[in-house]
Design a protein around this motif. Structure first.
Motif, PDB file in Angstrom:
ATOM      1  N   THR B  12      79.775  30.270 -67.874  1.00 27.96           N
ATOM      2  CA  THR B  12      79.179  28.973 -68.222  1.00 27.96           C
ATOM      3  C   THR B  12      80.174  28.142 -69.032  1.00 27.96           C
ATOM      4  OG1 THR B  12      78.324  29.820 -70.319  1.00 27.96           O
ATOM      5  CG2 THR B  12      76.833  29.955 -68.420  1.00 27.96           C
ATOM      6  N   LYS B  13      79.922  26.830 -69.042  1.00 31.00           N
ATOM      7  CA  LYS B  13      80.795  25.942 -69.806  1.00 31.00           C
ATOM      8  C   LYS B  13      80.675  26.214 -71.314  1.00 31.00           C
ATOM      9  CE  LYS B  13      81.535  21.573 -68.634  1.00 31.00           C
ATOM     10  NZ  LYS B  13      81.258  20.139 -68.453  1.00 31.00           N
ATOM     11  N   ILE B  14      79.425  26.444 -71.760  1.00 26.97           N
ATOM     12  CA  ILE B  14      79.210  26.741 -73.190  1.00 26.97           C
ATOM     13  C   ILE B  14      79.956  28.022 -73.570  1.00 26.97           C
ATOM     14  CG2 ILE B  14      77.433  27.665 -74.764  1.00 26.97           C
ATOM     15  CD1 ILE B  14      77.210  24.740 -74.811  1.00 26.97           C
ATOM     16  N   ILE B  17      83.602  27.206 -73.964  1.00 30.99           N
ATOM     17  CA  ILE B  17      83.855  26.440 -75.189  1.00 30.99           C
ATOM     18  C   ILE B  17      83.758  27.350 -76.415  1.00 30.99           C
ATOM     19  CG2 ILE B  17      82.881  24.619 -76.686  1.00 30.99           C
ATOM     20  CD1 ILE B  17      82.318  23.083 -74.026  1.00 30.99           C
ATOM     21  N   LEU B  18      82.768  28.231 -76.426  1.00 28.20           N
ATOM     22  CA  LEU B  18      82.629  29.150 -77.557  1.00 28.20           C
ATOM     23  C   LEU B  18      83.817  30.112 -77.622  1.00 28.20           C
ATOM     24  CD1 LEU B  18      78.799  29.993 -77.519  1.00 28.20           C
ATOM     25  CD2 LEU B  18      80.029  28.563 -79.161  1.00 28.20           C
ATOM     26  N   THR B 277      85.390  19.195 -77.734  1.00 29.21           N
ATOM     27  CA  THR B 277      84.297  19.980 -78.333  1.00 29.21           C
ATOM     28  C   THR B 277      84.859  21.173 -79.097  1.00 29.21           C
ATOM     29  OG1 THR B 277      82.956  19.354 -76.431  1.00 29.21           O
ATOM     30  CG2 THR B 277      82.075  21.088 -77.829  1.00 29.21           C
ATOM     31  N   THR B 281      84.335  21.724 -83.042  1.00 30.58           N
ATOM     32  CA  THR B 281      83.649  22.944 -83.512  1.00 30.58           C
ATOM     33  C   THR B 281      84.493  23.626 -84.574  1.00 30.58           C
ATOM     34  OG1 THR B 281      82.726  23.218 -81.304  1.00 30.58           O
ATOM     35  CG2 THR B 281      82.585  25.119 -82.752  1.00 30.58           C
TER      36      THR B 281
END
Lengths: 42, 520
Positions: B12-14, B17-18, B277, B281
């Motif tokens: 997933t994109k999230i 990013i995480l 992002t 973050t």
């Protein structure tokens, strides 16, 4: 000493800018992820 | 022709990013930033900090995501292959080998430091450091590291065992792969890290004045120490260089890890929003959470003068000496629990960074030698395990510091400058710009085109020259080295040279193999 007025302004400026930017970015990321999921399932 | 078959991809994109944010968020966010801010003008430090965030940090993020995704289209998950694609020159891949060298060398010593955080989180639960003083806590730490003895540790073996445990967890995650290993770790560790940091920050903010008989030792004064601006310091170029350095180090750019992660993106996946992002973050973890924990609580417990002294002693002094004293004090209720959270959040910050450092070499072995992931991870694990022995046993002789300086400090700027010039000037700013915006969930403002082409490389050159004159040359010539440490410093240099030579050799071998296959 504590936080002076100038210190509070800088803290608020720094926290505010980062909070706004991070919230905006994650809002866009979640929105685009939902859009992609919808497109893939449709 | 671009090839993009059978490569792993992010779930997933999230998750991606995480994972990249996890790579960026490290010990420095919670220990280095508040010290830098307090020492460099307090709130006024945020002026150069934000300027460099915009003209150095975010542009480098986009450049690395861009190079990485572009290289991934050609089945390259590491810098040698990526540089070879953007610069059609036989030397390009060797410049790229710096991206393997830096991440690998940092991984070697970072795993050991990370194991201390795991160890200290366990010691917190066991109440092992309760009631320690500044002097006895220093002895506690050094005896744990095998430098001397204390009532708690008489040998290095507990630290060694925890290093092995940390090492095993790291390589097990790498072995599980991108989606099932690294992404899964990020999806668990990053929310927990933020949760623990928020709980700790709230607890510290509500501490007020732990000792009412000393009202000046308060959390409010701690925040004042970090945030009250000293505008007169803005005229000092050192403050601006400190801010540029903080932005540079905090984002974990210049080590080849972001490229490796971005290579597993699809060609039309967004990188513009994802890069931004990730950077925001990291800034959230640093400016909002990092600045609200260690320094404010240190001022509340030790006072301003002592905190200044602690800060000048460096990040480790703050994290592994001062913080345990605070959590082990009777004035900090449930200190064992909060100490556990503090060190576990540092462990999560560490492990999400260290697995990222392993990925470039693993990707290189997979993509350029056709090794399966199991074999690639095992190969890296053997080399790291051999090299980490020197770091563990020669710690007190400056072995780790030498590796940290050349690979973890100076090397990063060199690599970042090379990649910026290659992407924005050799590959071409127009093509690079198109690449960074392709598939984007938002369009990068045009002003960044000029920033990335002109401003970012100039800042990197200034940093390189400044650090070169100020620290690299004296360090190289061993000007401030303790004579007793000199043989070990040379040992560290020989180890790094051996790693660099080995990497250059395997890069050459990989390309020779490809050439033979093409002819055959």
């Amino acid at each position: 000493m504590g936080l002076t007025t100038e210190g509070i302004i800088f803290l608020a400026f720094a926290w505010g800018s980062i909070l706004v930017l991070t919230t905006y970015c994650f809002y866009k990321v979640i929105k685009s992820e939902r859009r992609d999921k919808k497109r893939d399932s449709g | 022709m671009p090839q993009n078959t059978e490569r792993e991809q992010w779930g997933t994109k999230i998750g991606l990013i995480l994972a990249v944010a996890g790579n960026a968020v490290g010990l420095g966010n919670f220990l280095r930033f508040p010290v830098q801010a307090a020492q460099n003008g307090g709130g006024a430090f945020m002026i150069p900090y934000f300027i460099f965030f915009l003209i150095l940090g975010i542009p480098l993020m986009w450049i690395e995501w861009g190079i990485g995704r572009h290289g991934g289209k050609y089945r390259h998950g590491s810098a040698p292959g990526m540089f070879d694609v953007i610069w059609k020159h036989k030397m390009a891949k060797y410049f790229g080998s710096l991206g393997l060298f830096i991440s690998m060398v940092i991984l070697i010593y970072y795993t050991y430091i990370e194991s201390w955080t795991l160890g200290f989180s366990i010691f917190s639960v066991l109440g092992l450091y309760s009631g320690e003083t500044s002097e006895t806590m220093r002895t506690f730490l050094s005896s744990y590291q095998g430098i001397g003895e204390s009532a708690h540790f008489s040998s290095i073996w507990p630290a060694y065992f925890l290093m092995l445990l940390t090492f095993t967890i790291n390589f097990w995650i790498l072995f599980k792969g991108i989606s099932k290993g690294i992404e899964k770790l990020a999806r668990i560790a990053m929310p927990l890290l933020f949760l623990f940091a928020i709980i700790l920050a709230i607890r510290i903010v509500t501490l007020g004045t732990p000792d009412p008989s000393v009202p000046e030792n308060s959390v409010a004064n701690g925040f004042g120490f970090i945030w009250n601006p000293n505008f007169s310091m803005l005229g000092d170029p050192k403050i601006w260089l400190a801010a540029a350095g903080q932005i540079f180090f905090t984002l974990s750019v210049g080590m080849g890890t972001i490229h490796a992660y971005a290579s597993y993106l699809k060609p039309d996946d967004d990188i513009a929003l994802s890069g931004l992002t990730t950077a925001s973050t990291n800034a959230f973890a640093e400016v909002i959470l990092g600045a609200s924990i260690a320094i404010p609580v240190a001022v509340a417990f030790f006072g301003l003068d002592a905190t200044r002294e602690i800060a000048s002693g460096g990040a480790f002094n703050l994290g592994f000496v001062s913080m345990p004293i605070i959590f082990g004090s009777d004035a900090f209720p449930m200190g064992e629990l909060f100490g556990f959270m503090w060190f576990l959040l540092l462990f999560f910050a560490g492990i999400t960074s260290s697995v990222a450092m392993g990925q470039p070499v693993v990707a290189f072995l997979e993509d350029e030698f056709g090794m399966d992931r199991k074999k690639a991870v095992a190969t890296l694990a053997i080399v790291v395990l051999v090299a980490v022995q020197f770091v563990v046993f020669f710690l007190k002789y400056g072995f780790l510091d030498e590796m940290d300086y050349w690979a973890g400090t100076f090397g990063l700027v060199v690599f970042a400058l090379i990649e910026t010039i290659l992407f924005m000037w050799v590959y071409g700013a127009d093509k690079a710009w198109k690449e960074m915006n392709a598939g984007g969930d938002f369009t990068i403002p045009k002003v960044f085109y000029y920033i990335m082409k002109y401003v970012t490389p100039i800042i990197l050159m200034i940093l390189l020259v400044w650090w070169g004159v100020q620290s690299a040359i004296p360090k190289l010539l061993l000007r401030d080295a303790d004579p007793a440490n000199v043989p070990y410093i040379w040992g560290a240099r020989i180890l790094m040279l051996a790693i660099a030579s080995g990497l250059i050799y395997i890069v050459k071998k990989a390309w020779d193999n490809k050439k033979s296959e093409e002819i055959g």
